[in-house]
Design a protein around this motif. Structure first.
Motif, PDB file in Angstrom:
ATOM      1  N   GLY A 681     -65.380  48.501  46.409  1.00  0.00           N
ATOM      2  CA  GLY A 681     -65.232  49.048  47.527  1.00  0.00           C
ATOM      3  C   GLY A 681     -64.325  48.333  48.517  1.00  0.00           C
ATOM      4  N   ARG A 705     -75.055  53.692  50.851  1.00  0.00           N
ATOM      5  CA  ARG A 705     -74.125  53.065  50.088  1.00  0.00           C
ATOM      6  C   ARG A 705     -74.855  51.864  49.428  1.00  0.00           C
ATOM      7  NH1 ARG A 705     -70.706  57.192  50.185  1.00  0.00           N
ATOM      8  NH2 ARG A 705     -69.881  57.788  52.380  1.00  0.00           N
ATOM      9  N   ASP A 706     -73.899  51.443  48.542  1.00  0.00           N
ATOM     10  CA  ASP A 706     -74.621  50.074  47.532  1.00  0.00           C
ATOM     11  C   ASP A 706     -73.663  48.904  47.930  1.00  0.00           C
ATOM     12  OD1 ASP A 706     -75.589  48.265  46.011  1.00  0.00           O
ATOM     13  OD2 ASP A 706     -74.955  49.403  44.052  1.00  0.00           O
ATOM     14  N   THR A 728     -78.086  51.528  46.058  1.00  0.00           N
ATOM     15  CA  THR A 728     -78.156  52.303  47.268  1.00  0.00           C
ATOM     16  C   THR A 728     -79.088  52.243  48.336  1.00  0.00           C
ATOM     17  OG1 THR A 728     -76.815  54.025  46.064  1.00  0.00           O
ATOM     18  CG2 THR A 728     -77.597  54.670  48.239  1.00  0.00           C
ATOM     19  N   GLY A 751     -68.307  46.654  48.744  1.00  0.00           N
ATOM     20  CA  GLY A 751     -68.981  47.679  48.062  1.00  0.00           C
ATOM     21  C   GLY A 751     -68.967  47.763  46.576  1.00  0.00           C
ATOM     22  N   THR A 755     -66.836  54.236  46.273  1.00  0.00           N
ATOM     23  CA  THR A 755     -67.417  55.052  47.289  1.00  0.00           C
ATOM     24  C   THR A 755     -68.175  54.365  48.295  1.00  0.00           C
ATOM     25  OG1 THR A 755     -69.034  55.832  45.803  1.00  0.00           O
ATOM     26  CG2 THR A 755     -67.174  57.383  45.924  1.00  0.00           C
ATOM     27  N   ASP A 756     -68.307  53.204  48.003  1.00  0.00           N
ATOM     28  CA  ASP A 756     -69.342  52.205  48.820  1.00  0.00           C
ATOM     29  C   ASP A 756     -68.741  51.392  49.855  1.00  0.00           C
ATOM     30  OD1 ASP A 756     -71.725  52.951  47.251  1.00  0.00           O
ATOM     31  OD2 ASP A 756     -71.003  51.824  45.657  1.00  0.00           O
ATOM     32  N   SER A 757     -68.213  52.447  50.975  1.00  0.00           N
ATOM     33  CA  SER A 757     -67.471  51.807  51.968  1.00  0.00           C
ATOM     34  C   SER A 757     -67.986  52.701  53.208  1.00  0.00           C
ATOM     35  CB  SER A 757     -66.007  51.910  51.786  1.00  0.00           C
ATOM     36  OG  SER A 757     -65.578  51.093  50.712  1.00  0.00           O
ATOM     37  N   ASP A 758     -68.440  51.910  54.201  1.00  0.00           N
ATOM     38  CA  ASP A 758     -69.042  52.665  55.375  1.00  0.00           C
ATOM     39  C   ASP A 758     -69.616  51.737  56.468  1.00  0.00           C
ATOM     40  OD1 ASP A 758     -70.281  54.854  56.930  1.00  0.00           O
ATOM     41  OD2 ASP A 758     -70.719  55.720  54.925  1.00  0.00           O
TER      42      ASP A 758
END
Length: 768
Positions: A681, A705-706, A728, A751, A755-758
């Motif tokens: 991430g 997210r993770d 997650t 992340g 996809t684990d960026s937030d």
């Protein structure tokens, strides 16, 4: 790795795992049990060698016929007693192989369903190492000779033929009786040369040689007491110093972590930098590595049967533990009892110390208990009826140190038991209590929504009475388990679990807060993220209720610079006045809507408040009341993409933060080798400045997210600590303790996947 090792030797023949851990001295085999199949011959079941008659007067054979290994396990921090074990095999192929374990590792054969030594790891060259997990070398044509029923070393140490192996395949492997290992170690005089005696069988002739075997010299660690865990400090090398010997022996060092193991041959020169060797081999030491040292003396012993290679070992283990500059054990000091206490302070030296543990605790038998002056021991007697709670420990004399929350004075929990019994036994008052979870029920309540998922441990319910407007604070202290706290209404309230909280990591305190909206009785549930069949454990729970207030509100944490709606609820009246709410400087009230005892207030905070904890005032029934430090303004942090950018942004201090990694960098830094793989991430890199011996504690959650979190010494430097233990919506937690000189480090929020960026929420604590 240690758990893997123990499971491996449970599956193999534990007696012959020469590089495994020493056997628990309390795990004694009953020699009268007919179900004992290994080592069935008693230690005294040996032939009378006088019946053999005189040996012929001729040159003894010079061929190598086998090997005997005598291992002396020195006491350590987990096993306080020594053990002496003997193993033997008669095989030229095995004997001539240079092995990490000169006995050979017993493993299941591909050609026979028995345990035979067919897998081996060679002794590494001087200064080199081998990776045990990389796989063994193979030795072809292994044959084991029959040397009769026993091989004896010394007056009493007998290695009997293992009947399990012999009956299954007629292969002869000799192992000593485990129930005698401690007895032999304590009674056998190893300062004199020992005789060797072989009964003789179908393949190997009988033999008897006096004063044939010299034991290796003890392995003496001079800079640490092996009977205590070895304190590991991030940023400080693990250097082991030891006595040298004039003998031509071999010194092996094994380092085991949770998922790897490596063996080095090191010079017998008195010192080894374990950290440097591990770093060169890309083997992070982690939080609880196991380090062992073996001093091996190899001898060729001529006998009537042929040359027997004899290997004598002295072996000692060190069990590493990540440590702050000080440790206090135990954490529990029961009311009305005397507790032996041990305090270690690795950054100082105590001379003629004094200890102040509070008015209700008497300190006696105070002494410095190690040669370096780092350790003191004393007896702490807590007066009967003493107030419970955390102990502030002040030590002076040489070094001076004040340790907050060093231990807990606690009373026995009055409602310990199953849920209905606890309710019947009555309400519990404020205070600190201890109990065990043994015999409790599990799985009573539906807790899937808890921050770390469903806690599977045994559940203790504690009945608490709350008044309207009263705030409840509960702290749970477990040993190494990750704790959980939640509330239910009653024992049948299976699906209405509320206010669930999970500890940040195993062994770290779990905290729960709850603000009562009415007079009510609730059950506080103590739980853990451990299987229900885990051994019984002791926990401490501290219950505290604050004075009821005339109103409550939520949320109690808002982000700086953002516009936030806060909902208020009044007790015993309505909100009154033209301007019923006040938040102090730095907070702008944008809108107020009052509906009797309910109100909605929209606020905007300034950015960069000097004090982010806010007093909140509300007027209820024409009476203003202030709840101090009840609203927290969480600073917003951007995601610097490099250490240089983090330096420009400035160091983070203690507090709760909101941030965003979606605009951060990717793969500028990596948690490898602390983690087995990279975090893909986007990452935010944040500078943290630590004073001497200060500890950084960081917990991050990234909703939906993770996350992955780790500490690095620089953007091109080593990974000092890391965490990717959950999934997650779950939090990740790391700790890092600076050296005695202090440290600047960089905390990375990352992340697991691309996809684990937030948005993330980061709690940061920096303290001694």
């Amino acid at each position: 790795m240690r758990l893997k090792y123990l499971l491996l030797c449970a599956a193999l023949l534990a007696a012959a795992c020469g590089e495994d851990e020493p056997n628990d001295p309390n795990n004694v085999v009953d020699p009268n049990n007919e179900n004992n199949t290994n080592n069935t011959n008693n230690a005294n079941n040996r032939a009378d060698m006088g019946d053999m008659g005189d040996m012929p007067d001729m040159p003894w054979p010079k061929d190598v016929v086998g090997q005997v290994t005598i291992t002396y396990w020195q006491p350590d921090a987990l096993y306080e007693f020594p053990e002496l074990q003997t193993h033997a095999v008669f095989s030229p192929q095995l004997t001539e192989a240079a092995l990490v374990n000169p006995v050979g590792w017993l493993n299941r054969s591909d050609v026979a369903d028995v345990f035979i030594p067919d897998d081996f790891w060679p002794i590494p060259a001087m200064g080199d190492s081998i990776d045990i997990d990389a796989g063994p070398m193979m030795i072809d044509g292994v044959e084991l000779g029959d040397a009769g029923d026993f091989v004896a070393v010394g007056p009493e140490i007998v290695a009997n033929r293992d009947e399990d192996v012999f009956e299954a395949s007629t292969r002869s492997i000799y192992v000593s009786n485990l129930e005698h290992a401690r007895e032999w170690a304590e009674e056998e005089d190893l300062s004199v040369d020992l005789p060797l005696e072989i009964e003789g069988g179908a393949d190997i002739a009988a033999a008897s040689v006096d004063a044939a075997i010299t034991m290796a010299s003890p392995f003496v660690i001079t800079n640490h007491d092996p009977l205590q865990p070895y304190p590991l400090r991030y940023g400080e090398s693990v250097v082991i110093e030891f006595d040298t010997t004039p003998e031509d022996d071999i010194v092996l060092m094994t380092v085991e972590t949770f998922d790897a193991a490596r063996v080095w041959q090191i010079p017998d020169d008195g010192s080894v930098d374990v950290s440097q060797l591990a770093a060169d081999a890309q083997l992070p030491l982690g939080d609880e590595p196991t380090i062992s040292f073996s001093r091996i003396l190899q001898q060729d012993v001529p006998t009537q049967a042929g040359i027997v290679k004899v290997n004598t070992l002295r072996k000692v283990w060190l069990y590493g533990q990540r440590a702050r500059p000080y440790t206090v054990e135990p954490k529990l000091w029961p009311v009305g009892a005397t507790t032996p206490v041990r305090v270690t302070y690795v950054d100082g030296e105590f001379t003629n110390p004094t200890v102040d543990a509070g008015t209700n605790v008497t300190v006696e038998n105070l002494r410095v208990s190690d040669s370096e002056g780092n350790v003191i021991e004393f007896d702490a007697t807590v007066a009967a009826g003493a107030a419970t709670g955390p102990v502030q420990l002040a030590i002076s004399g040489g070094s001076a140190i004040s340790i907050p929350n060093a231990a807990w004075v606690a009373a026995s929990l009055p409602s310990a038991g199953d849920c209905f019994s606890s309710v019947d036994e009555g309400l519990v008052a404020d205070g600190a209590y201890f109990a065990t979870d043994g015999g409790l029920d599990f799985g009573q309540f539906v807790t899937d929504f808890c921050p770390a998922g469903d806690p599977e441990g045994r559940e203790q319910t504690i009945p608490i009475s709350l008044s309207e407007g009263e705030r409840l604070e509960v702290t749970l202290i477990t040993d190494k388990a990750r704790g959980a706290l939640y509330l239910v209404e009653d024992c049948d309230d299976l699906n209405d679990v509320r206010a669930c909280s999970a500890g940040p990591a195993p062994g770290k305190p779990t905290k729960l807060e709850y603000w009562a909206t009415s007079d009510e009785t609730v059950l506080v549930v103590v739980d853990t993220y451990l299987p229900d069949d885990f051994p019984e454990a002791t926990y401490i729970v501290n219950i505290k209720r604050e004075t009821p207030t005339s109103f409550q509100f939520e949320p109690q944490i808002v982000t700086e610079g953002a516009t936030q709606l806060i909902q208020f609820l009044a007790f015993g009246g309505d909100f009154t006045g033209t301007d019923p709410f006040s938040f102090g400087p730095g907070i702008t009230i944008d809108q107020v809507d009052v509906f009797g005892n309910y109100a909605e207030v929209t606020i905007t905070s300034d950015v960069g408040l000097a004090d982010p904890t806010i007093d909140v005032t509300a007027e209820v029934a024409s009476t203003p009341e202030t709840v101090s430090d009840s609203l927290y303004i969480s600073p917003y942090i951007a995601a610097p993409v490099s250490c240089m950018a983090a330096d420009t942004a400035g160091a983070l201090g203690p507090g709760s933060y909101e941030g965003l990694t979606l605009l951060g960098g990717t793969d500028a830094v990596t948690p490898v080798p602390c983690l087995s793989g990279n975090a893909d991430g986007m990452e935010g890199i944040f500078r943290v400045d630590l004073g001497p011996s200060e500890t950084l504690k960081a917990e991050v959650v990234m909703p939906g997210r993770d996350p992955v979190i780790y500490v690095i010494e620089s953007c091109g430097g080593d990974v000092l600590s890391c965490a990717d233990n959950t999934s997650t919506d779950r939090s990740e937690y790391v700790e890092f303790t600076a050296s005695a000189a202090g440290s600047t480090v960089y905390l990375v929020v990352d992340g697991f996947d691309v996809t684990d960026s937030d948005v993330f929420y980061l709690d940061l604590d920096i303290s001694l």
